[in-house]
Design a protein around this motif. Structure first.
Motif, mmCIF file in Angstrom:
data_model
loop_
_atom_site.group_PDB
_atom_site.id
_atom_site.type_symbol
_atom_site.label_atom_id
_atom_site.label_comp_id
_atom_site.label_asym_id
_atom_site.label_seq_id
_atom_site.Cartn_x
_atom_site.Cartn_y
_atom_site.Cartn_z
ATOM 1 N N ASN A 1 7.995 11.946 -15.916
ATOM 2 C CA ASN A 1 9.225 11.134 -15.817
ATOM 3 C C ASN A 1 9.644 10.845 -14.376
ATOM 4 O OD1 ASN A 1 9.537 11.126 -18.688
ATOM 5 N ND2 ASN A 1 10.190 13.250 -18.493
ATOM 6 N N CYS A 2 8.683 10.694 -13.502
ATOM 7 C CA CYS A 2 8.959 10.381 -12.099
ATOM 8 C C CYS A 2 8.468 8.952 -11.844
ATOM 9 C CB CYS A 2 8.233 11.393 -11.215
ATOM 10 S SG CYS A 2 8.923 11.542 -9.582
ATOM 11 N N TYR A 3 9.391 8.059 -11.472
ATOM 12 C CA TYR A 3 9.073 6.647 -11.312
ATOM 13 C C TYR A 3 9.650 6.133 -10.008
ATOM 14 C CZ TYR A 3 8.791 7.484 -16.323
ATOM 15 O OH TYR A 3 8.510 8.025 -17.542
ATOM 16 N N LEU A 4 9.007 5.134 -9.441
ATOM 17 C CA LEU A 4 9.507 4.499 -8.224
ATOM 18 C C LEU A 4 10.100 3.145 -8.585
ATOM 19 C CD1 LEU A 4 9.810 4.502 -5.142
ATOM 20 C CD2 LEU A 4 7.554 3.429 -5.012
ATOM 21 N N ASP A 5 11.385 2.997 -8.355
ATOM 22 C CA ASP A 5 12.089 1.741 -8.576
ATOM 23 C C ASP A 5 12.453 1.185 -7.200
ATOM 24 O OD1 ASP A 5 13.779 -0.344 -9.206
ATOM 25 O OD2 ASP A 5 15.149 0.850 -10.430
ATOM 26 N N GLN B 1 0.825 -1.210 0.000
ATOM 27 C CA GLN B 1 0.000 0.000 0.000
ATOM 28 C C GLN B 1 0.863 1.266 0.000
ATOM 29 O OE1 GLN B 1 -3.736 0.542 1.988
ATOM 30 N NE2 GLN B 1 -3.571 -1.510 2.886
ATOM 31 N N ILE B 2 1.967 1.257 0.735
ATOM 32 C CA ILE B 2 2.864 2.415 0.752
ATOM 33 C C ILE B 2 3.472 2.623 -0.635
ATOM 34 C CG2 ILE B 2 5.051 3.319 1.674
ATOM 35 C CD1 ILE B 2 4.277 1.834 4.342
ATOM 36 N N ILE B 3 3.911 1.547 -1.239
ATOM 37 C CA ILE B 3 4.491 1.617 -2.588
ATOM 38 C C ILE B 3 3.444 2.131 -3.587
ATOM 39 C CG2 ILE B 3 5.377 0.190 -4.493
ATOM 40 C CD1 ILE B 3 6.758 -1.506 -2.164
ATOM 41 N N SER B 4 2.227 1.636 -3.489
ATOM 42 C CA SER B 4 1.152 2.107 -4.377
ATOM 43 C C SER B 4 0.877 3.593 -4.179
ATOM 44 C CB SER B 4 -0.138 1.319 -4.125
ATOM 45 O OG SER B 4 0.020 -0.005 -4.529
ATOM 46 N N LEU B 5 0.865 4.038 -2.935
ATOM 47 C CA LEU B 5 0.650 5.456 -2.639
ATOM 48 C C LEU B 5 1.727 6.316 -3.291
ATOM 49 C CD1 LEU B 5 -0.537 7.914 -1.038
ATOM 50 C CD2 LEU B 5 1.027 7.246 0.812
ATOM 51 N N LEU C 1 20.525 11.927 -7.922
ATOM 52 C CA LEU C 1 20.452 10.534 -7.488
ATOM 53 C C LEU C 1 20.835 9.516 -8.556
ATOM 54 C CD1 LEU C 1 17.224 10.536 -5.285
ATOM 55 C CD2 LEU C 1 19.592 11.037 -4.649
ATOM 56 N N TYR C 2 20.869 9.918 -9.816
ATOM 57 C CA TYR C 2 21.203 8.997 -10.908
ATOM 58 C C TYR C 2 20.297 7.765 -10.891
ATOM 59 C CZ TYR C 2 25.192 12.063 -11.112
ATOM 60 O OH TYR C 2 25.970 13.183 -11.188
ATOM 61 N N ASP C 3 19.008 8.007 -10.692
ATOM 62 C CA ASP C 3 18.025 6.938 -10.689
ATOM 63 C C ASP C 3 17.232 6.957 -12.000
ATOM 64 O OD1 ASP C 3 16.495 9.224 -10.376
ATOM 65 O OD2 ASP C 3 15.645 8.656 -8.448
ATOM 66 N N ILE C 4 16.221 6.103 -12.107
ATOM 67 C CA ILE C 4 15.464 6.037 -13.370
ATOM 68 C C ILE C 4 14.648 7.295 -13.643
ATOM 69 C CG2 ILE C 4 15.357 3.529 -13.451
ATOM 70 C CD1 ILE C 4 12.417 3.741 -12.527
ATOM 71 N N SER C 5 14.426 8.102 -12.599
ATOM 72 C CA SER C 5 13.678 9.354 -12.764
ATOM 73 C C SER C 5 14.595 10.545 -13.018
ATOM 74 C CB SER C 5 12.842 9.638 -11.513
ATOM 75 O OG SER C 5 11.915 8.619 -11.282
ATOM 76 N N ASN C 6 15.907 10.283 -13.031
ATOM 77 C CA ASN C 6 16.883 11.362 -13.191
ATOM 78 C C ASN C 6 16.643 12.459 -12.139
ATOM 79 O OD1 ASN C 6 19.137 12.460 -14.432
ATOM 80 N ND2 ASN C 6 17.912 13.707 -15.820
ATOM 81 N N LYS D 1 3.747 5.593 -5.797
ATOM 82 C CA LYS D 1 3.614 5.533 -7.263
ATOM 83 C C LYS D 1 2.487 6.440 -7.742
ATOM 84 C CE LYS D 1 5.606 1.018 -8.258
ATOM 85 N NZ LYS D 1 5.381 -0.357 -8.739
ATOM 86 N N LYS D 2 1.379 6.442 -7.018
ATOM 87 C CA LYS D 2 0.244 7.298 -7.364
ATOM 88 C C LYS D 2 0.644 8.773 -7.268
ATOM 89 C CE LYS D 2 -4.599 7.946 -6.087
ATOM 90 N NZ LYS D 2 -5.662 7.567 -5.140
ATOM 91 N N CYS D 3 1.371 9.144 -6.228
ATOM 92 C CA CYS D 3 1.831 10.527 -6.073
ATOM 93 C C CYS D 3 2.769 10.920 -7.214
ATOM 94 C CB CYS D 3 2.521 10.717 -4.726
ATOM 95 S SG CYS D 3 1.412 10.651 -3.304
ATOM 96 N N TYR D 4 3.605 10.004 -7.652
ATOM 97 C CA TYR D 4 4.557 10.285 -8.729
ATOM 98 C C TYR D 4 3.875 10.547 -10.068
ATOM 99 C CZ TYR D 4 8.782 8.991 -6.069
ATOM 100 O OH TYR D 4 9.831 8.946 -5.185
ATOM 101 N N LEU D 5 2.646 10.059 -10.232
ATOM 102 C CA LEU D 5 1.936 10.253 -11.501
ATOM 103 C C LEU D 5 1.745 11.734 -11.839
ATOM 104 C CD1 LEU D 5 -0.850 7.497 -11.296
ATOM 105 C CD2 LEU D 5 1.230 7.481 -12.706
#
Length: 160
Positions: free
Chosen positions: A27-31, A13-17, A141-146, A19-23
């Motif tokens: 180009n904001c993604y949770l890995d 549920q935390i991960i879903s929350l 952070l050099y992550d998938i969301s840059n 991810k929903k906020c990132y929408l």
């Protein structure tokens, strides 16, 4: 709406929350696997590091979260503050931040620090209203969301 300590079983549920906020941000993604594995065992992770992590819940659904960790003798750091869009501007994030400020003061920390994505302008405004100052520090952070992040901090006032 109930505020409680997170449990490890809240992970999905935390991960879903989050991810929903990132929408709301391009180009904001949770890995989780590569960038936030602590979310899989959030209670254990924060407890092992002498911190805490809370969730807001309504109808057994997680609609907000935040944690903190001590990072030195002087600093406590806020982590993963997210509120579902439908529940924003109702004082939930402010309550969480004030809770951490109270804990930090009782434990004699001098500063509260946090890192926030440069895209999260709504959050930056809230931090400013709560007297957090944007420091000169930034990090990439050099992550998938840059992701690039700003650092905000607040000096706690000691009352005697």
């Amino acid at each position: 709406m109930k505020l409680r300590l997170a449990r490890n079983k809240d992970a999905s549920q935390i991960i879903s929350l989050i991810k929903k906020c990132y929408l709301d941000y391009p180009n904001c993604y949770l890995d989780v696997k590569n960038d936030s594995p602590e979310l899989m065992n959030v209670f254990s992770y924060f407890k092992e590091k002498n911190g805490k992590f809370w969730v807001y819940e309504t109808n057994n659904k997680v609609i907000g979260c935040m944690g903190y960790l001590p990072i030195s003798q002087k600093y406590i750091e806020i982590h993963k503050l997210y509120i579902d869009k439908k529940y924003r501007n109702k004082g939930l994030a402010k309550k969480l931040i004030l809770k951490v400020e109270s804990i930090a003061a009782k434990k004699n920390f001098k500063y509260i620090s946090l890192w926030t994505d440069t895209r999260f302008k709504e959050a930056h405004e809230m931090y400013r209203k709560l007297n957090y100052k944007k420091s000169k520090k930034t990090r990439k952070l050099y992550d998938i969301s840059n992701t690039s992040e700003y650092n905000f901090k607040k000096k706690l006032i000691k009352y005697s």
